[in-house]
Scaffold this motif. Structure first.
Motif, PDB file in Angstrom:
ATOM      1  N   ARG A  90      56.605  17.648  37.102  1.00 19.86           N
ATOM      2  CA  ARG A  90      55.353  18.427  37.074  1.00 19.86           C
ATOM      3  C   ARG A  90      54.616  18.283  35.753  1.00 19.86           C
ATOM      4  O   ARG A  90      53.455  18.647  35.625  1.00 19.86           O
ATOM      5  N   ARG A 135      48.621   9.657  38.713  1.00 15.66           N
ATOM      6  CA  ARG A 135      48.769   9.884  40.144  1.00 15.66           C
ATOM      7  C   ARG A 135      50.204   9.667  40.573  1.00 15.66           C
ATOM      8  O   ARG A 135      50.909   8.831  40.022  1.00 15.66           O
ATOM      9  N   LEU A 176      51.182  16.540  44.184  1.00 11.52           N
ATOM     10  CA  LEU A 176      51.262  17.268  42.904  1.00 11.52           C
ATOM     11  C   LEU A 176      49.964  17.119  42.121  1.00 11.52           C
ATOM     12  O   LEU A 176      49.986  16.977  40.905  1.00 11.52           O
ATOM     13  N   GLN A 183      43.081  16.151  36.344  1.00 12.86           N
ATOM     14  CA  GLN A 183      41.805  16.609  35.782  1.00 12.86           C
ATOM     15  C   GLN A 183      40.822  17.084  36.848  1.00 12.86           C
ATOM     16  O   GLN A 183      40.057  18.010  36.601  1.00 12.86           O
ATOM     17  N   HIS A 184      40.829  16.447  38.028  1.00  7.22           N
ATOM     18  CA  HIS A 184      39.799  16.852  39.000  1.00  7.22           C
ATOM     19  C   HIS A 184      40.065  18.259  39.517  1.00  7.22           C
ATOM     20  O   HIS A 184      39.185  18.888  40.089  1.00  7.22           O
ATOM     21  N   ARG A 216      40.868  20.222  35.198  1.00 10.26           N
ATOM     22  CA  ARG A 216      39.853  19.974  34.147  1.00 10.26           C
ATOM     23  C   ARG A 216      40.518  20.023  32.767  1.00 10.26           C
ATOM     24  O   ARG A 216      41.529  19.335  32.544  1.00 10.26           O
ATOM     25  N   GLU A 217      40.030  20.815  31.822  1.00 10.38           N
ATOM     26  CA  GLU A 217      40.571  20.707  30.453  1.00 10.38           C
ATOM     27  C   GLU A 217      42.044  21.081  30.352  1.00 10.38           C
ATOM     28  O   GLU A 217      42.697  20.811  29.353  1.00 10.38           O
ATOM     29  N   ALA A 268      44.370  19.875  32.359  1.00 11.44           N
ATOM     30  CA  ALA A 268      45.159  18.861  33.060  1.00 11.44           C
ATOM     31  C   ALA A 268      46.219  18.241  32.144  1.00 11.44           C
ATOM     32  O   ALA A 268      46.147  18.366  30.914  1.00 11.44           O
ATOM     33  N   SER A 317      46.555  15.220  31.697  1.00 12.45           N
ATOM     34  CA  SER A 317      45.939  14.025  31.118  1.00 12.45           C
ATOM     35  C   SER A 317      44.504  13.953  31.611  1.00 12.45           C
ATOM     36  O   SER A 317      44.146  14.641  32.565  1.00 12.45           O
ATOM     37  N   ASN A 318      43.702  13.127  30.969  1.00 10.73           N
ATOM     38  CA  ASN A 318      42.321  12.970  31.450  1.00 10.73           C
ATOM     39  C   ASN A 318      42.209  11.800  32.416  1.00 10.73           C
ATOM     40  O   ASN A 318      41.131  11.485  32.903  1.00 10.73           O
ATOM     41  N   ILE A 319      43.319  11.125  32.699  1.00 12.26           N
ATOM     42  CA  ILE A 319      43.224   9.887  33.484  1.00 12.26           C
ATOM     43  C   ILE A 319      42.746  10.158  34.903  1.00 12.26           C
ATOM     44  O   ILE A 319      43.122  11.141  35.526  1.00 12.26           O
ATOM     45  N   CYS A 320      41.876   9.284  35.367  1.00  9.04           N
ATOM     46  CA  CYS A 320      41.365   9.346  36.744  1.00  9.04           C
ATOM     47  C   CYS A 320      41.660   7.979  37.361  1.00  9.04           C
ATOM     48  O   CYS A 320      42.753   7.755  37.846  1.00  9.04           O
ATOM     49  N   SER A 321      40.731   7.011  37.265  1.00  7.30           N
ATOM     50  CA  SER A 321      41.069   5.663  37.696  1.00  7.30           C
ATOM     51  C   SER A 321      42.263   5.170  36.900  1.00  7.30           C
ATOM     52  O   SER A 321      42.308   5.342  35.675  1.00  7.30           O
ATOM     53  N   GLY A 371      35.599  16.141  36.251  1.00  5.60           N
ATOM     54  CA  GLY A 371      36.765  16.759  35.606  1.00  5.60           C
ATOM     55  C   GLY A 371      37.253  16.023  34.376  1.00  5.60           C
ATOM     56  O   GLY A 371      37.892  16.606  33.490  1.00  5.60           O
ATOM     57  N   PRO A 388      35.795  17.504  30.559  1.00 11.16           N
ATOM     58  CA  PRO A 388      36.542  18.515  29.795  1.00 11.16           C
ATOM     59  C   PRO A 388      37.940  18.043  29.404  1.00 11.16           C
ATOM     60  O   PRO A 388      38.405  18.313  28.292  1.00 11.16           O
ATOM     61  N   ALA A 389      38.581  17.329  30.282  1.00 12.84           N
ATOM     62  CA  ALA A 389      39.937  16.862  29.981  1.00 12.84           C
ATOM     63  C   ALA A 389      39.924  15.938  28.764  1.00 12.84           C
ATOM     64  O   ALA A 389      40.786  16.019  27.892  1.00 12.84           O
ATOM     65  N   GLY A 402      41.796   2.153  43.137  1.00 10.21           N
ATOM     66  CA  GLY A 402      42.020   3.134  42.051  1.00 10.21           C
ATOM     67  C   GLY A 402      42.206   2.442  40.723  1.00 10.21           C
ATOM     68  O   GLY A 402      43.038   2.842  39.919  1.00 10.21           O
TER      69      GLY A 402
END
Ligand code: PLP
Ligand code: PLP
Lengths: 481, 449, 449, 481
Positions: C288, C293, C311, C316-317, C320-321, C323, C325-329, D170, D173-174, D278
């Motif tokens: 956790r 991803r 999980l 972040q989505h 947000r702050e 999270a 991590s800030n990783i998305c792609s 998102g 802010p992160a 992704g």
């Protein structure tokens, strides 16, 4: 699915082709030019990509389905062989460069591949020389029988016919005819090989040669091959080996050793080059020493200094059967494949092809209540006659397989077996796939007994069901308008 | 441990199968075959790993020099192929499929073939086309046999403007057949010699073979000549360069009965001579005499549109020695590449490419003919290829430029006696102004040398 | 006429749309935006046709020389990539899809990611892995943040045997965070300095970062050290080279809590630095806190097995702050290439490649250390990379060999004071005996020079 | 579908990796080695090809489906850009070669592409300098805010927070948080842009900067941008432009001109590089002159003699945010794309992206009975609240689309719109595709009224139906065993 023409709309931009302009110094007069541009599709690049990607997904293929299509050797086509043949250094070469003085030196790589492939095939078949020019199996047959004709003409032999067993592929008689020969067809005996007695009766001074497929299209290897060869050579006839099934024997038997004089190979079968939905393939032809003079030109030769040259100066050659050196791109794939197999790999491959076929023949025998007729080679044929009692035919069985994600085997060929179903698993399938195939067959035969209607309706999982071929031939809608 | 590449079964799998078959090893599978037939082995090197194989082929391939600036065409052209052609035709579902004998499982190949046939009809101005033949040369031979079957005659007249490579193929293929093969020399202007045809055309002639633009690049207007051919009930066969059909008058409009050609320029790499794409189109009334596969539209029981191989009664697998041809495998994947290419460039892009080729040739023609001693060999009407007469033998000049990285064209003397000084140059959209200027300059100095 | 490439609508389409919107041109679409914001134009060249673009890029690319015989690794290795990796990963269905937010329409990407996660677990000997991070360096930073979150401490000890490029990245990323970052010098033997850790380990330490084999190629047995780390309730983070895990003891077996690494060697080309593949694995109890991803297995209503992103409350989505991590792609396509690579070579092939790498290094090590003046820099235990001390500065020697077409290794002096003479050499299955012999010979003469 | 591990069987041979052997001079002792080999799959190459080919076919993708996923810019990825970036001369280069003395000369091609791409992006955005190192949009944001932090530290500014509107992605802010800043969130006003009054209240001396997405995730362009920039600059704050939506304005507006100091671009959105399921993507960051010193190292520079070099000597740099130069392979694709577009192409592309979006917004308005709020940019957001009266949610609408061969738009984002559905068609779709989308939407809304159950059950045409995400999180089956 819509046709690409039905997706077209005026002014939709395709790929940007216009490049830096050079203004012409003079325009070509109207009278030489077409009044209307050709009505090609007007669709975006994205739409073209979606269209053909979607079309591709309507196909069964080796990369997506088990494809035990007898006589067609649908083995896996190694991706590395594709990559090797697609090197720009190979695909970018103009075939006429060797004819520009000094230009041959610029194509030494491609010439080396041709030369080496000829040598490898000669060694694999036990024949003196090879030409890589024929662009398919049938084209190879034609090339072979034309050399046969040239040989007899040269020797002053008066020959008028070629002997071909009834189990032969249709291209054999068709090719013989284009070389100017009558075709004498010999029925098969109860073991599925050419009836020896009837063959002996048909054989005479006027026999140009015999075209044999061994193992033949029933997957049976003719054990009396040597006798046949001797008899034919008696009358100065030539033995033609249709090597479309060479994959069954490669590394173990050589047509040359067995007494054959001419042999074509289907690189798109035995040597794992892709079928492309019906070609391009390649049908190289090998010959014994005495037929060397008749080979088509040009001939690739290696000079003392190790460079490769093209020889066009062969007085007895049959001439030009291809514009250049054959389907180079296909030959390069086969070259990569042979390098990968090597000596042991050849035998290992045919061994496994034959083992897979025999395993299926054994497991399926009860279903087709066929009596044991000995081992098969790389493929075998059963008869679907038993289906008739349920009002079904082999075709219904075939269509049922499609709904179960398996491409049907070859059906209704060879013609000398009624309701024939011809199964060739190839060596690139593992045991799980073979087991699954057996289960599907069992399921289908069970269905034939319990609910034949279901099989009449098959396939139901495809974008279209059984298509009306009579309507197609009657309406003759052969292009979109 | 040594493995057999690409084979899928494990030794464990094989043990199971041996047991099922009641045998101990592979050799027992071949017990029925006389031992003396067994070969002693294949004397070729050990198998290479994928990496070693690729390295080997790369090393061999590197012996080619593909950076030659190419002005050599002679029927085979260096056109640009959009990246999407490879990306799409290399999808496994297309290239690892067999001939579409099971239509329900092959609609992708079949619909694409139908779309291709349609495109060939629209390019040539003809009614029907087949699904492909090996190349332009075999297509031309098949066209002649088709015409002779149709006219029940055995004489064919072949214009000397037809690609000499194809003419050698025709001579080869007809040698064992009762075909009366005759070639008609070209006119001074470098096109079909009207008077010669006047003389040669009679009721024995079953077919006449013309090419437009012809081997020298010359354009012609053939309508009247074709009318004459029809007067003696012979069929007119025309061999064409499909890229030229972007701009040049169609064979259909000129009245041709059978059209064949080399489709290489439509998305096929030069690939040292193949695989290429033979195409054939004709009039509907002759379709039953046409060789090769044909895809037709039909329906399933629910009325859903679908495509099948049709009119198969013409083919070898049914008719055997009585078939219209012995062809079985054709070059379906090349036909697929052609229809993808034509769809990508589209109506406008195809015109565009045509113009670029023609404009470049026009520009080069006038630069070259300004060099003193360099003469137009024939008339001034051409698409993207033309012939000039040099003050000296073309072979030497060309080899001088080859050494400087330029394939300056094809010396036609190899195939035409008395034309040792004639050079045939081709121009595609790939050639830049700079490349043309350099070629012209080097050629000029080579002539001085 | 000028076109806008890749755009699909015709002018006719646009006219229809303008009408629907009741506007006359494109500009009206932007009417609400103050005019003064409008730019005067973009001063870049006119668009190129596909052919011209490709020619331009090919020309630029040709300025690279890729035929250098490469012994330079330093964390990034020149391994062979089977052709099927490209053939499969280049299927449009894979590479033109987005992050699998709609699982029913993305089972291909999701199942492949699940298979990849499984492979990473099996390589590292860990319980869970995520679906990818950018590269080995960012993965290591994420690992540290994860460990500090878990231990609620802010001190991290980083071994100097960790790739110096990664250590610079860690210094960069931690600069604005309340992280107490400390580096521990290596031992004489070139591995983690036990006594130094004895001294440094206390209850303030939240994480210790080790690398095996380390930057110098040295192998170590870290079980005891990790026990010590656990004694102070810190987490042990290990950065690894996945290809080495074919043969080398797993971090899991040594007790590591978090494992990260660079997956480039698993089917990714060197590509001048990216895209690469950062991987991360950990113990189930820490999942956790893991960033990135994660794909999990589940079922639909009919009980059919399927895969989903799970999980997500960590991400972040949603958070947000807050999270993890800030990783998305991430780099899903690289992870796909890795699982395709591992499936193709398989259990045995992977061992095989490992042995070939190790054997080549061993062979070269003994040839090099026979050159007089060339000394082993550290211990003799390595996988496919090792360091030697030369009698002179390594940079000069290397540049001498570069001029002869050989990248003879990486001079570590750039990152380690006092090691100006140390050269780091890597060996993959691609290097032949001949290439190694030539490199050794040239290096020997370069030393003499 | 079976997992590759479930298809594995002991001893099944994969790709032949073993090559010419070199015997080791010394073996590594046991204690360093793993006791058991990793349990990787044992399957034939053919089986691997079939497995992943089959997996690929379970995906929706731009090459196979319309994919109007808002905020993600699923435009067509040109095949030529793939081909350009996949040239072996580019993919074969080791990133450390430039660090070998003399080695930089061996990578001039790759360095040129990096240098040229930076220049092109600077011109397109109106910013002084670019770094190509960030490996995604979020990574670019982090790089940007870290430069922000470095700037303020350098200037001795005491800053503790960053202002971000609630409609922001998102990652904003992160990322701000990782750079050590507090996040102050500002709600959107009735027009969907950041509430100006509340922004002014939040703005103070401690404001490090503001992160704006414009057009924002509602597809709305904030008309008061200049005012906002001026106010922020007043307090020596920096304006961050999240350029993930740059494709809406490229060629027409430049973030630099508008007053932004920092901007990241998503090459995998605006510049047509593929999303790869992704990633990998690339998130280059541009800055105004005053921020140049803080850019990450290395910097690609062009010397007088026209050669390219790498500069690592920047005292004020934030340091290493990537191991090397960023995702070169992605940058090369974007470079090829920008060369293809050219100056006119940039404007033409954004024009068409915005036109397509406005057309759909207009045609769908009645369905969502939304009042007219003016033009959108490249995308727009509607609310699915009206579905609740039928017991349905936006999700149900989305799943219904899957059965009709369309990938659903983005749903439930942005968070400040209830039941949000966010639609971005992109410029690479033609009118027929847009019309079809409208028809499908109409059909689905009709279905919602007449037979909502049907939508609850959707999708039914996919290999699996709606999956139980709760179970996934509970069971935590995260790897196969
Ligand atoms: C036994 C046999 N001979 C000849 C051929 C003809 O080969 P091709 O299709 O390449 O002309 C085939 C292929 O169908 C065949 O199976
Ligand atoms: C507005 C916005 N900002 C930032 C991001 C993050 O980009 P990436 O996924 O490349 O990290 C996205 C992409 O989802 C986005 O839409």
């Amino acid at each position: 699915m819509k046709l690409i023409y039905e997706k077209s709309s005026p002014g939709r931009p395709g790929v940007q082709m216009s490049s830096i302009r050079i203004s012409p110094t003079e325009e070509v007069p109207e009278k030489y030019l077409r009044s209307q541009p050709a009505e090609l599709p007007e669709v975006s690049e994205a739409e073209v990509v979606r269209h053909f990607t979607a079309l591709s997904r309507l196909n069964f293929s080796v990369d997506t389905h088990f494809y035990p299509l007898g006589s067609c050797t649908m083995k896996y086509n190694p991706k590395a062989c594709e990559a090797a043949a697609n090197m720009p250094e190979l695909t970018g070469v103009h075939p006429l460069w060797p004819q520009l003085r000094g230009g041959g030196l610029l194509t030494q790589g491609s010439l080396a591949i041709l030369y080496n492939t000829e040598r490898l095939l000669s060694e694999a078949t036990g024949l003196a020389e090879f030409t890589l020019q024929p662009m398919s199996g049938a084209h190879g047959e034609l090339t072979g029988v034309m050399m046969m004709a040239a040989y007899h003409k040269d020797r002053g032999n008066e020959k008028d016919h070629i002997i071909i067993p009834d189990s032969a592929h249709g291209t054999n008689p068709a090719s013989a005819q284009i070389a100017g020969y009558e075709v004498v067809t010999i029925p098969s005996d109860e073991n599925g090989v050419m009836d020896f007695e009837q063959f002996k009766e048909a054989l005479n001074e006027k026999t140009a040669g015999v075209m044999l497929t061994s193992p033949n299209t029933l997957g049976v290897f003719n054990p009396r091959i040597k006798e046949i060869c001797d008899a034919v050579h008696e009358v100065d006839g030539l033995m033609y080996y249709d090597g479309a099934n060479f994959n069954a024997i490669m590394g173990r038997y050589k047509p040359g050793d067995m007494g054959f004089d001419i042999c074509h190979l289907n690189l798109h079968k035995s040597f794992a080059t892709p079928h492309g939905g019906g070609g391009p393939g390649a049908g190289p032809v090998g010959v014994v020493e005495k037929l060397r003079p008749y080979l088509p030109i040009s001939r690739v030769e290696k000079t003392k200094d190790g460079t490769y040259t093209l020889n066009y100066d062969e007085p007895k050659t049959i001439g030009y059967i291809a514009p250049f050196y054959g389907n180079f791109g296909i030959i390069a794939r086969a070259y990569a494949y042979i390098l990968s197999l090597g000596c042991d790999g050849m035998l290992g491959t045919s061994n496994r092809a034959v083992l897979n076929a025999n395993y299926l023949q054994e497991k399926l025998r009860p279903l087709f209540d066929a009596e044991y007729k000995g081992r098969c080679m790389h493929e075998f044929v059963y008869s679907g006659d038993f289906l008739k009692q349920y009002g079904l035919h082999t075709l219904d069985l075939a269509k049922g397989m499609i709904d179960r994600g398996i491409h049907p085997p070859t059906v209704y060929f060879p013609l000398n077996v009624s309701e024939a179903i011809m199964i060739e698993p190839t060596e690139t399938e593992d045991l799980d796939t073979l087991e699954r195939f057996v289960e599907v067959m069992e399921e289908l035969v069970e269905l034939a007994k319990t609910d034949p209607e279901k099989l009449h309706e098959a396939p139901v999982s495809t974008p279209v069901g059984r298509l009306d071929e009579v309507k197609a031939a009657r309406d003759m809608r052969l292009s979109y308008s | 441990m040594k493995k057999t590449p690409f084979c899928a079964t494990s030794e464990q799998d094989q043990a199971v199968m041996f047991q099922t078959l009641g045998i101990a090893d592979f050799d027992e599978l071949f017990a029925a075959i006389p031992d003396e037939l067994r070969c002693s082995g294949v004397d070729i090197p050990e198998g290479l790993s994928e990496m070693d194989m690729m390295q080997h082929v790369r090393k061999v391939a590197s012996k080619n020099s593909t950076d030659l600036v190419n002005f050599c065409g002679a029927g085979f052209y260096d056109h640009y192929i959009p990246a999407a052609v490879d990306a799409l035709s290399s999808r496994g579902e297309f290239y690892t499929a067999y001939t579409p004998y099971q239509p329900e499982a092959s609609q992708g190949t079949l619909q694409a073939a139908f779309e291709y046939q349609t495109a060939i009809c629209r390019l040539t101005g003809m009614e029907v086309a087949n699904a492909s033949l090996f190349d332009g040369g075999t297509a031309l031979f098949e066209g002649i046999m088709m015409a002779l079957r149709q006219t029940k005659r055995n004489k064919v007249l072949v214009d000397e403007g037809v690609n000499p490579i194809y003419r050698r193929m025709l001579q080869c293929y007809t040698q064992n057949l009762s075909v009366d093969y005759e070639e008609i020399p070209i006119s001074k202007g470098g096109v079909a010699d009207r008077s010669a045809y006047e003389a040669a055309l009679d009721n024995s002639v079953g077919a006449v073979v013309l090419q437009n633009p012809n081997f020298f690049g010359c354009l012609d207007t053939l309508t009247e000549l074709i009318d004459k051919i029809h007067e003696v009930k012979a069929l007119a066969i025309m061999s064409v360069y499909p890229m030229a059909l972007s701009l040049v008058e169609t064979p259909g409009a000129m009245g041709a009965d059978i059209v064949t050609g080399e489709g290489q320029s439509l998305g096929q790499p030069l690939n040292f001579g193949g695989p290429y794409l033979g195409f054939m189109a004709t009039k509907k009334k002759y379709v039953r005499k046409m060789p090769g596969r044909i895809v037709g539209e039909t329906e399933d029981k629910q009325g859903r549109r679908g495509y099948v191989l049709t009119l198969q009664a013409r083919e070898q697998h049914i008719r055997r020695e009585k078939a219209t041809s012995n062809i079985c495998s054709n070059v379906q994947l090349c036909a697929l590449r052609a229809i993808i290419y034509l769809s990508l460039v589209g109506r406008e892009g195809f015109l565009d490419v045509g113009h670029q080729c023609m404009d470049r040739a026009s520009y080069a023609y006038h630069k070259l003919t300004q060099i003193d001693g360099v003469e137009p060999a024939f008339n001034r009407r051409f698409f993207n290829e033309f012939s000039v007469r040099l003050p000296k033998e073309a072979t030497g000049v060309v080899s001088a430029l080859v050494d400087q990285g330029i394939a300056a064209g094809f010396p036609v003397g190899r195939y035409y006696k008395g034309m040792e000084n004639v050079l045939l140059l081709a121009f595609t959209e790939k050639r830049t102004k700079e490349e043309i200027d350099i070629m012209v300059a080097k050629l000029e100095s080579a002539l001085k040398a």
